[in-house]
Structures are given as C-alpha cells and as structure tokens.
Design an enzyme around this catalytic site. Structure first.
Site, PDB file in Angstrom:
ATOM      1  N   GLY A 104       8.056  -2.935  -7.698  1.00 50.55           N
ATOM      2  CA  GLY A 104       6.630  -2.588  -7.695  1.00 50.55           C
ATOM      3  C   GLY A 104       6.062  -2.539  -6.289  1.00 50.55           C
ATOM      4  CG  ASP A 105       6.146  -6.079  -3.992  1.00 51.14           C
ATOM      5  OD1 ASP A 105       5.142  -6.084  -4.742  1.00 51.14           O
ATOM      6  OD2 ASP A 105       6.835  -7.098  -3.777  1.00 51.14           O
ATOM      7  CB  ALA A 106       9.826  -0.668  -3.210  1.00 51.05           C
TER       8      ALA A 106
END
Length: 341
Positions: free
Chosen positions: A295-297
């Site tokens: 999700g961060d990526a």
C-alpha cells in the site's frame, strides 16, 4: 521533471524488523494477518524473539517514509523528496539515517535523547503480513522541531505533501500546520486512512485533517471501517469512496480525489461524484514474496507521477507498478532503477 524538495512527507520513522514466522508465533502474540496495530506490553518480547528464532531483515520503514522512498526511487532525482520524523540517538537511528541517505531522500530527523528509535515487527506468513509497531522515539515528535527555520524551509519549498494517518497518534498539531499552509498557498495535501484503529479511535482529529486533503488514500478494509464509524450503513467501497471525496473541504482550490486499493481487485478512484475503476496487474501466486509495504509503495508510485503533473491514469499505473515490484521482494525494497515508462 520534479524539482528539488517538491514532495515532503512527515510521519513515524520505524526500523522494520521483518521475518517469515509461523502460525504459532501469531497465536502466541495474538496477531491477525493483514492488520496493523500499536504494540502493547504483551507484544514487547516479540522483537527479540523474532531476531533469535527467525531470519530477520532490517529495513528503514514507517508508512510515510516507505511512500517517500518509493516516490524518490521512481523519480530518480536525488533530493526531489524530503522527510521529517523522530528517531532515537542509537544504532537503529544511525541505520535509518544511512538507509534514507542511500535512498536519496533529504531527511530532517528530530533526534530524541531518551527514547530508542521506533521499530515495527513485520510478521509474514504465506506472503501475507501483519504489522506491530512499537513507536518509541517516533511518538516523541514535537511541533517545535517543525517550526525551526531549517525544517519549515522544507515545508515552504515543497509543492506536494503526504502524511499518513498514523501520524495522527503523534502530532496532529504538526499535520494541521502543514495542511493549513498547503491550503493557504494553493498546494496539494494528501493523507491516508492508514488502519482501521485510526478511523475508530482518532475519528475527531482525522476529520479535521480530512477537511484539508486533496487526495485521500486507503484500502477496502479501512474504507469500510470509516463508513461504519460514520454510520453510513454501507460496505460498498465505491459508494464510500465517493462520500469521502465529497467530505466538506476547508479550501476550495482543489477538488478531493479518493483512491482506494483492493488487493488484486481494481483500484477505485472517486472524483466529481463518480468512480473510475483501474485494473491491477495480477501477479502469479508463486512470485508473491511479501505484501508488506504494498500500500505504501502504491502511494509512492502514485505521488511520483502526481508531482510531475501527469494524467490520473498514469498516477494509478505507477502506483500499481511500484506495488507489484515491492510484493516480489522482502520488505519495502526495490531494485536500483525502476522500469516504468
């Protein structure tokens, strides 16, 4: 091209202690997969136990820092991104500084004298992950650090801001200071729902920050929790995304766009009262290593195109590309150069 310092992130820098564990370990520490929680006393022994029992990777992490590192990697322009947060004066803090510098991110950490650098246990079973964050020093960030001239200069220089919801537990005052600056100067401010517990237990302050958000990210579980907390009586992710995008806005300069990821299902993008679905590139199960940081990526890839003022389809394409790269590797790591065009 993105100019120097164009994107600023602020959040909880945590050193990820990542390992493939077994179901017994999850049961012992009462951990559920695909979840993110703050460590309680019962969790504290797990950090040493992971290092002793399993093969561990140490990676500079924390949700916002991950996204900023990925955006920096996608942009391939040293110093295009900056990051602010709090670490301890210890070996983990030194590791974090070295890691960030190597990534090309311009970090301005506040170094706390008393608390150790924050850590996050990343427990991986069958490619799925669960996060248990022991914030320690990350919890000690003070708005006074942000107001120091050399740090506030980063805020003034940036045109885009990203602060994940996890920072609501630490310094809402700092978030609002940046959000208000963005609104006053007609810049772009983005945030993330981040975790179900943020939507549940930090509802009031999340609502205040949401008023300033031009982009709101989240996944389907967080979106449904947000809906439940606000009594919307719907689990329909598309409907929830539209309602979040229509949340009252403190600044009228930009419309709000809501972006909800759903694992292997299409990405939901809500703007102007309607939804566009973007399919994701499916990865064969045997290539999946670890969903930590996916999700961060996605956010990092998305932001890398946003700061270059590309079309929204490119934002999502870059987001899904970055997430796809990260889940084929251990932790939120990436090869030297992206192959995205």
């Amino acid at each position: 091209m993105a100019c120097e310092g164009t994107l600023l992130g602020m959040g909880n820098p945590l050193l990820d202690i990542s390992a493939v564990v077994d179901d017994g370990f999850l049961t012992k520490y009462d951990i559920k997969l695909n979840n993110a929680i703050l460590a309680e006393d019962k969790h504290l022994p797990m950090y040493d136990e992971m290092s002793e029992k399993y093969t561990v990777d140490y990676i500079a992490g924390g949700a916002t820092q991950n996204s900023i590192r990925v955006a920096q990697w996608m942009l391939q322009k040293p110093g295009a991104t900056s990051y602010i947060g709090c670490i301890g004066k210890d070996k983990y803090g030194e590791e974090m500084k070295k890691n960030a510098k190597h990534a090309g991110v311009n970090v301005h950490y506040y170094e706390d004298e008393a608390a150790p650098t924050g850590t996050c246990a990343v427990c991986v079973v069958g490619g799925e992950r669960s996060l248990v964050a022991n914030l320690s020093a990350a919890n000690c960030y003070k708005v006074d650090h942000l107001k120091q001239p050399e740090n506030w200069a980063l805020v003034e220089k940036a045109k885009y801001y990203y602060i994940a919801g996890f920072f609501l537990t630490v310094s809402p005052e700092s978030i609002l200071l940046v959000a208000e600056h963005a609104a006053a100067k007609n810049k772009i401010f983005s945030t993330n729902l981040s975790a179900p517990f943020i939507c549940e237990f930090f509802k009031d302050v999340q609502e205040k920050v949401l008023a300033y958000a031009d982009f709101v990210f989240g996944n389907e579980t967080e979106a449904r929790t947000f809906s439940k907390v606000h009594g919307w009586e719907t689990e329909n992710v598309e409907e929830i995304a539209i309602r979040i995008s229509q949340w009252p806005k403190a600044s009228g300069a930009h419309k709000r766009i809501t972006v909800i990821t759903q694992g292997a299902d299409p990405v939901v993008v809500a703007e102007d009262g309607k939804v566009t679905l973007f399919p994701v590139t499916l990865l064969p199960k045997e290539k999946l290593v670890d969903t930590n940081g996916a999700g961060d990526a996605f956010v990092g890839g998305f932001l890398s195109q946003l700061v270059q003022e590309k079309p929204i389809a490119d934002f999502v394409k870059a987001g899904t590309y970055a997430a796809n790269v990260i889940i084929q590797r251990s932790g939120c790591t990436y090869p030297e150069k992206p192959e995205f065009n």
